[in-house]
Write a protein that holds these residues in place. Structure first.
Motif, PDB file in Angstrom:
ATOM      1  N   LEU A  15      -1.289  -2.426   7.625  1.00 47.30           N
ATOM      2  CA  LEU A  15      -2.053  -3.458   7.728  1.00 47.30           C
ATOM      3  C   LEU A  15      -1.451  -4.794   8.016  1.00 47.30           C
ATOM      4  O   LEU A  15      -0.306  -4.881   7.478  1.00 47.30           O
ATOM      5  N   SER A  17      -1.755  -7.670   6.972  1.00 48.19           N
ATOM      6  CA  SER A  17      -1.542  -8.285   5.627  1.00 48.19           C
ATOM      7  C   SER A  17      -2.181  -7.531   4.290  1.00 48.19           C
ATOM      8  O   SER A  17      -3.140  -6.782   4.754  1.00 48.19           O
ATOM      9  N   ASN A  18      -1.773  -7.300   3.128  1.00 46.43           N
ATOM     10  CA  ASN A  18      -2.329  -6.555   2.364  1.00 46.43           C
ATOM     11  C   ASN A  18      -3.271  -7.424   1.357  1.00 46.43           C
ATOM     12  O   ASN A  18      -3.926  -7.049   0.507  1.00 46.43           O
ATOM     13  N   THR A  19      -3.418  -8.758   1.660  1.00 44.10           N
ATOM     14  CA  THR A  19      -4.410  -9.582   1.297  1.00 44.10           C
ATOM     15  C   THR A  19      -5.894  -9.723   2.318  1.00 44.10           C
ATOM     16  O   THR A  19      -5.556 -10.634   2.884  1.00 44.10           O
ATOM     17  N   PRO A  20      -6.779  -9.000   1.960  1.00 44.10           N
ATOM     18  CA  PRO A  20      -7.844  -9.089   2.983  1.00 44.10           C
ATOM     19  C   PRO A  20      -8.602 -10.328   2.689  1.00 44.10           C
ATOM     20  O   PRO A  20      -8.746 -11.091   1.566  1.00 44.10           O
ATOM     21  N   ILE A  26      -9.969  -6.453   9.540  1.00 45.44           N
ATOM     22  CA  ILE A  26      -8.693  -5.857   9.332  1.00 45.44           C
ATOM     23  C   ILE A  26      -8.850  -4.591  10.299  1.00 45.44           C
ATOM     24  O   ILE A  26      -9.481  -3.931  10.580  1.00 45.44           O
ATOM     25  N   TRP A  52     -13.264   3.547   4.459  1.00 47.59           N
ATOM     26  CA  TRP A  52     -13.145   2.498   3.804  1.00 47.59           C
ATOM     27  C   TRP A  52     -13.772   2.313   2.416  1.00 47.59           C
ATOM     28  O   TRP A  52     -14.963   2.756   2.459  1.00 47.59           O
ATOM     29  N   THR A 171     -10.535  -4.832  -4.659  1.00 48.76           N
ATOM     30  CA  THR A 171      -9.497  -4.174  -3.951  1.00 48.76           C
ATOM     31  C   THR A 171     -10.172  -3.316  -2.843  1.00 48.76           C
ATOM     32  O   THR A 171     -11.352  -2.773  -3.212  1.00 48.76           O
ATOM     33  N   ILE A 193      -3.951   3.319   1.680  1.00 48.08           N
ATOM     34  CA  ILE A 193      -3.475   2.162   1.573  1.00 48.08           C
ATOM     35  C   ILE A 193      -4.633   1.552   0.582  1.00 48.08           C
ATOM     36  O   ILE A 193      -5.724   1.443   0.676  1.00 48.08           O
ATOM     37  N   THR A 195      -5.406  -2.257  -1.083  1.00 44.38           N
ATOM     38  CA  THR A 195      -5.079  -3.489  -0.882  1.00 44.38           C
ATOM     39  C   THR A 195      -4.989  -4.431  -1.984  1.00 44.38           C
ATOM     40  O   THR A 195      -5.572  -4.048  -3.218  1.00 44.38           O
ATOM     41  N   ASP A 196      -4.670  -5.655  -2.026  1.00 42.95           N
ATOM     42  CA  ASP A 196      -5.020  -6.702  -3.147  1.00 42.95           C
ATOM     43  C   ASP A 196      -6.446  -6.850  -2.986  1.00 42.95           C
ATOM     44  O   ASP A 196      -6.978  -6.756  -2.240  1.00 42.95           O
ATOM     45  N   TRP A 257      -1.402 -13.536   4.626  1.00 42.08           N
ATOM     46  CA  TRP A 257      -2.842 -13.492   5.212  1.00 42.08           C
ATOM     47  C   TRP A 257      -3.137 -14.712   6.354  1.00 42.08           C
ATOM     48  O   TRP A 257      -3.902 -14.635   7.094  1.00 42.08           O
TER      49      TRP A 257
END
Length: 584
Positions: A15, A17-20, A26, A52, A171, A193, A195-196, A257
C-alpha cells in the motif's frame, strides 16, 4: 497443463501508506512472480480478487468481538465506534450511557424543542426501547467474517477502496488472491494486509489576501472591484511537487499518508480552488495527473488550460511513461488566448553546444542540455457588458521551472537569460509581463539579480562558467521587472507578522521552499512595474505553519503557493496592437 502448485509462485501486495485517510482512495500495488527466476519465466494467465474489510469491535470492551449494534445510535448518526457491543448484556449494562448519547444528539440537532420531542417519539416508535438487534447488526447482503479472533465486515471487492466516515478509527483488512484462469485454482498464497486505524481528512488552515491599498486583511481572496479604465485580476504560482519525485525517503520527516498522491491531490485541489485566482501557473505537474485529474477538475471550475511537458520521460511500475511540466489555467469567461509560445531550453542550448570548442562539446552537451521548459501565453480580457468599449487589456504570462541543480549556476543563468530574451521580443508589442515560477535561484543570485536589476556583471570562472558561455549571453535587459512580494517594503502600517516573514536583506519572503534540510526562497511572481500595479498579496507563512519536520494539515507540496492581484493599464482600442512575434 497440470494443476499449478501455489508454492511455485509468490504475490507481493503493498500500500502507498499503512495509514488510510478518510476520502482518499487506496490503490495497492500487486505483483505475482515465480519464486525462482521471476524475470525469466512467463506467468500463466490469472485474475486477481480483492476483499476489503473493516474491523468491528465492542465500544465498551475493545478486546472483544462485536455482535450487537444500537440501532438508535445509527438513526441519530452517533459515531459508529460508540454503537457496537460484544453482547446483549454488554449493551444493556451500558444503556444509561446510551440514553445520554441519544439525548445529547437530539439536543444538538438544529431543531426546535418540539422537533426534538418529535424525534424522540419517532425513535421510540421504531421498536423496543432500548433498540438493539443482533440480526440488524449487518444487512442481508453484508458478509461478516472472523479472522484471527476478530470480526470483520466486508466493505469492498474492487482493487481500490476509498475509506468513508464510517471507517474512521477502525483498521482495514485487504485480502488479495491470484487465481489461475485455466485451472480455477489459487495461483499463489493469499496475501493479507491489515492497516493502521483510518484517520479523518485533516482540516485546512486558510490563508488570506492582504489588500495592499488599505493594509487590511480580507478573506475575500478575489478582488472583483474594477473601474471602467482599468482591470484587476489575480494570479497564482505554485510548484505542486510531482509524485515521481517523492520517493527515495526524501520526505521521511513527513507522515507517510501526507506524501501519498491520493491524499495530496485532494488537498492541492481544495487549496487551488480556494484561492479563486483568475490565472493559475503550476509547476511540476505530472503528465498523467494533469490529464486524469487536474485538467478535468479545473475545467469544471471554468478554467481553460494549456500544458507544456518536459521531453524526458520516466517508465513507471504501472508500465507506462510519465513526465512533468508547467500548466497554465485561466478563466475562460475573463480571458481569451491570443498567442502561445513554448520554450524548450535544451533545444536552444544545442546551438551553443555545437559552437563550443571540440574538447568541450561532450561536457557541454551533458551540462547544458537540461530539458526545462517555459510556457508563455498572451491573454486578452473579455469585456462583455463593459461601459467603455474603447479600452482593451492584454497580459503576457510566463510560467517556467528553471533547472534545480545548484552546482550548475551557468545552466540556471543561461535558461533565465534565454527566457528574458524571448520576453523582450514580446514587450516590443507594449504588452505587460508576468513571470511566475520556480526559478530554483535564491535572492541575490545571478538569475534573480538579472531579472530584478536588469543587469549583472558575472565573471567567467572554472566553477561558475566552465564552458565560457557567459561571454555569449546578453546579461542585461530593459524590462522594468519587480518582485510582487517586495511590495511589502514599500508600505507603512503593514501587519508586523507578515513583515517578519520577509527578509530585510533582499526584500523577498524568508522561504517559499521547505524540507527538513533546507528552507529558502526559490519561487517568484515578477511583473513589469511600469504597466502593472500590485493590489493584493497572499499572506506568507512561517515555519510553524508549514510544520517542517512535523505533521501538518497544510502539507501538499514542498513549496508555498504565491498569489498576487494586479491592476492593469488599458490600451486604447482606437490604436491597433503592435504585431506579436511569431516565435521567440
Amino acid at each position: 497443463m497440470g494443476s499449478q502448485d501455489s508454492k511455485e509462485y509468490e504475490m507481493a501486495v503493498t500500500l502507498p501508506s499503512n495509514t488510510p485517510v478518510e476520502g482518499c482512495e487506496i490503490n495497492p500495488d500487486v505483483r505475482v512472480n515465480y519464486r525462482a527466476f521471476p524475470a525469466l519465466q512467463p506467468l500463466p494467465p490469472y485474475s486477481l480478487t480483492f476483499s476489503w474489510y473493516r474491523e468491528v469491535v465492542c465500544s465498551v470492551h475493545p478486546s472483544k468481538l462485536a455482535t450487537v449494534q444500537c440501532m438508535s445510535c445509527v438513526k441519530l448518526e452517533i459515531p459508529v465506534d460508540q454503537s457496537y457491543h460484544c453482547s446483549s448484556q454488554c449493551f444493556l449494562d451500558a444503556w444509561q450511557m446510551h440514553v445520554k448519547l441519544h439525548s445529547h444528539a437530539v439536543k444538538t440537532e438544529k431543531q426546535t424543542a418540539t422537533g426534538g420531542q418529535q424525534e424522540l417519539r419517532r425513535l421510540r416508535s421504531c421498536g423496543s426501547w432500548p433498540d438493539f438487534s443482533a440480526d440488524q447488526l449487518f444487512g442481508e447482503n453484508t458478509l461478516v467474517v472472523e479472522r484471527e479472533g476478530k470480526v470483520w465486515i466486508k466493505v469492498g471487492s474492487s482493487k481500490t477502496y476509498k475509506p468513508s466516515k464510517e471507517d474512521v478509527g477502525f483498521t482495514l483488512r485487504l485480502e488479495c488472491v491470484a487465481v489461475d484462469y485455466a485451472e480455477g485454482t489459487q495461483l499463489a498464497p493469499i496475501n493479507i494486509i491489515v492497516t493502521d486505524p483510518v484517520i479523518t481528512f485533516p482540516p485546512r488552515c486558510p490563508r488570506c489576501m492582504i489588500e495592499i491599498g488599505s493594509y487590511m486583511k480580507s478573506h475575500n481572496i478575489h478582488f472583483k472591484s474594477q473601474t471602467s479604465d482599468s482591470l484587476t485580476f489575480s494570479v497564482l504560482s505554485y510548484n505542486i511537487l510531482a509524485d515521481m519525485y517523492t520517493g527515495m525517503g526524501k520526505y521521511s520527516y513527513c507522515p507517510s499518508w501526507a506524501v501519498v498522491w491520493e491524499y495530496r491531490k485532494q488537498n492541492l485541489l481544495q487549496e487551488i480552488i480556494g484561492y479563486d485566482a483568475d490565472i493559475i501557473c503550476l509547476q511540476e505537474v505530472q503528465s498523467d495527473h494533469f490529464e486524469g485529474y487536474l485538467q478535468p477538475e479545473l475545467m469544471k471550475c471554468g478554467y481553460s488550460v494549456m500544458y507544456k511537458r518536459k521531453r524526458t520521460e520516466l517508465y513507471t511500475s504501472s508500465r507506462h511513461y510519465i513526465s512533468e511540466g508547467c500548466a497554465t489555467f485561466y478563466r475562460h469567461d475573463l480571458f481569451k488566448e491570443i498567442m502561445k509560445y513554448e520554450l524548450e531550453f535544451d533545444r536552444r542550448a544545442q546551438v551553443v553546444v555545437e559552437d563550443l570548442k571540440p574538447e568541450l562539446k561532450h561536457v557541454g552537451h551533458i551540462r547544458l542540455m537540461k530539458d526545462n521548459v517555459a510556457l508563455i501565453v498572451i491573454l486578452e480580457a473579455i469585456r462583455d457588458g463593459s461601459t467603455n468599449d474603447d479600452l482593451q487589456f492584454r497580459i503576457c504570462v510566463a510560467n517556467t521551472h528553471i533547472h534545480a541543480n545548484t552546482e550548475l549556476p551557468d545552466v540556471q543563468l543561461y535558461q533565465v537569460a534565454n527566457l528574458v530574451r524571448g520576453l523582450e521580443k514580446i514587450a516590443q508589442s507594449k504588452i505587460p509581463l508576468l513571470i511566475c515560477g520556480d526559478l530554483n535561484s535564491p535572492p541575490e543570485s545571478d538569475p534573480h539579480m538579472l531579472l530584478v536589476r536588469g543587469r549583472i556583471n558575472s565573471v567567467s570562472g572554472e566553477r561558475t562558467d566552465p564552458l565560457g558561455i557567459y561571454q555569449i549571453l546578453k546579461l542585461e535587459h530593459s524590462l522594468a521587472l519587480a518582485s510582487a512580494y517586495a511590495s511589502f517594503f514599500h508600505l507603512r502600517g503593514i501587519d508586523e507578522k507578515q513583515f517578519n516573514r520577509m527578509s530585510l536583506e533582499n526584500h523577498e519572503p524568508l522561504f517559499t521552499y521547505f524540507t527538513s534540510g533546507f528552507a529558502g526562497t526559490l519561487d517568484y511572481i515578477l511583473y513589469t512595474a511600469d504597466s502593472l500595479r500590485v493590489e493584493g498579496l497572499l499572506e506568507l507563512l512561517d515555519f510553524e505553519s508549514v510544520g517542517v519536520g512535523l505533521p501538518s494539515p497544510l502539507w501538499s507540496s514542498d513549496h508555498v503557493a504565491l498569489m498576487a492581484s494586479f491592476r492593469l493599464k488599458p490600451h486604447s482600442a482606437s490604436e491597433s496592437w503592435p504585431a506579436l512575434p511569431q516565435e521567440i
